[in-house]
Design an enzyme around this catalytic site. Structure first.
Site, mmCIF file in Angstrom:
data_model
loop_
_atom_site.group_PDB
_atom_site.id
_atom_site.type_symbol
_atom_site.label_atom_id
_atom_site.label_comp_id
_atom_site.label_asym_id
_atom_site.label_seq_id
_atom_site.Cartn_x
_atom_site.Cartn_y
_atom_site.Cartn_z
ATOM 1 N N ASP A 1 -7.207 -7.834 -0.848
ATOM 2 C CA ASP A 1 -6.887 -8.644 0.329
ATOM 3 C C ASP A 1 -7.516 -10.036 0.263
ATOM 4 O OD1 ASP A 1 -5.920 -6.183 0.984
ATOM 5 O OD2 ASP A 1 -7.473 -5.738 2.466
ATOM 6 N N GLU B 1 -0.620 -0.401 -5.290
ATOM 7 C CA GLU B 1 -1.395 0.023 -4.108
ATOM 8 C C GLU B 1 -2.463 1.025 -4.500
ATOM 9 O OE1 GLU B 1 -1.418 -2.001 -1.499
ATOM 10 O OE2 GLU B 1 0.720 -1.652 -1.226
ATOM 11 N N SER C 1 -8.203 -8.496 8.766
ATOM 12 C CA SER C 1 -9.664 -8.595 8.618
ATOM 13 C C SER C 1 -10.033 -9.584 7.521
ATOM 14 C CB SER C 1 -10.299 -7.253 8.254
ATOM 15 O OG SER C 1 -9.584 -6.202 8.757
ATOM 16 N N LEU D 1 -1.854 -5.778 7.286
ATOM 17 C CA LEU D 1 -1.487 -7.047 6.647
ATOM 18 C C LEU D 1 -2.729 -7.905 6.413
ATOM 19 C CD1 LEU D 1 1.759 -7.755 8.727
ATOM 20 C CD2 LEU D 1 1.575 -6.732 6.450
ATOM 21 N N TYR E 1 -9.582 6.561 3.671
ATOM 22 C CA TYR E 1 -9.571 5.593 2.574
ATOM 23 C C TYR E 1 -10.763 5.861 1.653
ATOM 24 C CZ TYR E 1 -9.493 1.020 0.234
ATOM 25 O OH TYR E 1 -9.449 0.007 -0.697
HETATM 26 C C1 GLA Z 1 -6.441 -1.959 1.806
HETATM 27 C C2 GLA Z 1 -7.701 -2.423 1.111
HETATM 28 C C3 GLA Z 1 -7.394 -3.012 -0.262
HETATM 29 C C4 GLA Z 1 -6.513 -2.078 -1.084
HETATM 30 C C5 GLA Z 1 -5.320 -1.580 -0.263
HETATM 31 C C6 GLA Z 1 -4.510 -0.548 -0.996
HETATM 32 O O1 GLA Z 1 -5.632 -3.047 2.107
HETATM 33 O O2 GLA Z 1 -8.355 -3.379 1.897
HETATM 34 O O3 GLA Z 1 -8.586 -3.294 -0.933
HETATM 35 O O4 GLA Z 1 -7.245 -1.006 -1.609
HETATM 36 O O5 GLA Z 1 -5.735 -1.041 0.973
HETATM 37 O O6 GLA Z 1 -3.886 -1.099 -2.106
#
Ligand code: GLA
Length: 398
Positions: free
Chosen positions: A189, A44, A140, A137, A241
């Site tokens: 994602d 992560e 998007s 999850l 973030y």
């Molecule tokens: C979100 C972001 C991903 C990744 C995760 C953390 O889902 O969209 O790109 O950075 O957080 O692992």
């Protein structure tokens, strides 16, 4: 008491998206494309650091019924948003455009494809989704990838036909999410949505985009992966973030390396950083990448039942060093472990969103009950639950 959120079958999803398309635009779509949400098993906040991640695609997908147009008009409608049609032109879909959030996901990939020099005209599209929205999850990315798959086919771009093309499509969806949606996310994602295979986890190396399949058959081991959507407020565009990403990039610059992936001696790197917060962030990223390697080695050795401690270590690192968990996520982990889970951790970006628990297949109901009770005790809202199996990447379904 919560029930498990089922995934739609392809036929159900295609029918819903087709019906919404017909009702809105008065014709049948050229086709329907579906792309999944994901859970990340481990790895992560490593993607934007050139690191390793290990997602599986969920059976829960977003369905896009789509038709090309001969002009540059774009019309999109979704069962997720208030059921109003958004209509504009391709020129409206761009970085800095004044679009509703969901429209940036639905139409943004068209901007990225065109910006990369591909010929894409207008389109009509209707979206229906069973990926829980805002749950961490990748709802998007599922919208973006479903739209991108549809555009790829109706405009004959040929990207979705092999993995190299899908990697390119994923990168364009990331570019759209970064620039049109304004969320500075990494590539986890979209790779999970476009490059996974059923029954496999995807070892994704974000340094060069290389992937390897990792067999991930929970049922064969008598195990299940329970996903808990905490429903705690969750947003990646609220600055937290971006702040995590910026501190990693600043630390890499201080260390004179392109990304934190290049760190080979963690202690030596930490000794060069004065800021205690930067040290925490770097420690998380470097140890998390190592945990992905250990996790994959265990799974490949047939030791899926032994990965629990790595999941717990990942969650602790995200809680203490990376500071992206919230009490709801920590509660899922503690309640699931108290109920006998092998391992548990938050998944996705954090700040709300979802957690996963690796449990005996026979313990799904008992674990759901335990988490439900723990949430009730702490006065949290009712969470939602689903059971994840490693599903297939996005593709045309009708
Ligand atoms: C979100 C972001 C991903 C990744 C995760 C953390 O889902 O969209 O790109 O950075 O957080 O692992």
């Amino acid at each position: 008491m919560s029930t498990l959120q089922p995934a739609w079958t392809n036929a159900e999803g295609a029918d819903l998206a087709t019906a919404l398309f017909a009702e809105t635009f008065g014709s049948a779509p050229a086709g329907v494309w579906a792309s999944p949400g994901r859970v990340n098993l481990i790895g992560e906040h490593t993607d934007y650091n050139g690191g390793l991640c290990l997602p599986i695609a969920l059976p829960h997908r977003t369905f896009a019924a789509l038709s090309p147009r001969s002009d540059d008009v774009v019309r999109v409608v979704s069962d997720l948003a208030p059921q109003a049609v958004w209509a504009g032109t391709l020129d409206d879909v761009r970085p800095g455009g004044d679009l509703p959030g969901w429209v940036t996901y639905a139409a943004g990939p068209a901007w990225a494809l065109r910006d990369a020099g591909m010929t894409v005209h207008g389109f009509d599209a209707a979206f229906a989704s069973c990926v829980p929205l805002g749950s961490g999850l990748s709802s998007s990315a599922a919208i973006e990838c479903a739209a991108a798959l549809g555009l790829d086919e109706v405009y004959d771009l040929g990207l979705a036909t092999d993995d190299d093309g899908r990697a390119r499509l994923a990168a364009l969806c990331v570019r759209s999410e970064n620039l049109v949606s304004g969320a500075p996310t990494g590539g986890l994602d979209q790779a999970a949505s476009l490059r996974t295979s059923a029954g496999q986890a995807l070892l994704l190396d974000c340094r060069d985009g290389h992937t390897e399949p990792v067999p991930f058959d929970l049922a064969a081991e008598g195990l299940a992966l329970l996903v808990v959507d905490t429903k705690a407020p969750h947003a990646l565009v609220d600055g937290q973030y971006a702040a995590r990403r910026a501190s990693c990039e600043a630390a890499a610059a201080t260390l004179g390396i392109p990304t934190l992936r290049e760190i080979t001696d963690l202690d030596a790197a930490l000794a060069q950083l004065d800021d205690p917060v930067a040290r925490q962030r770097v420690r998380h990223v470097v140890t998390e990448i190592a945990r992905v390697e250990e996790f994959v080695a265990l799974v490949r050795a047939g030791r899926l039942r032994d990965v629990g401690p790595l999941m717990i270590a990942s969650h602790e690192s995200l809680r203490v060093d990376y500071e992206v968990t919230v009490p709801e996520l920590d509660t899922v982990v503690s309640a699931a472990m108290a109920a006998g889970a092998l391992g548990a951790r938050m998944t996705g970006g954090g700040f709300g969103g979802s957690a996963i628990a690796l449990i005996e297949a026979s313990q799904v109901e008992a674990t759901v009950q335990a988490v439900h009770d723990a949430f009730a005790e702490r006065g949290f809202g009712e969470p939602a639950f689903l059971v994840a199996v490693a599903a297939d990447a996005g593709r045309r379904v009708a």
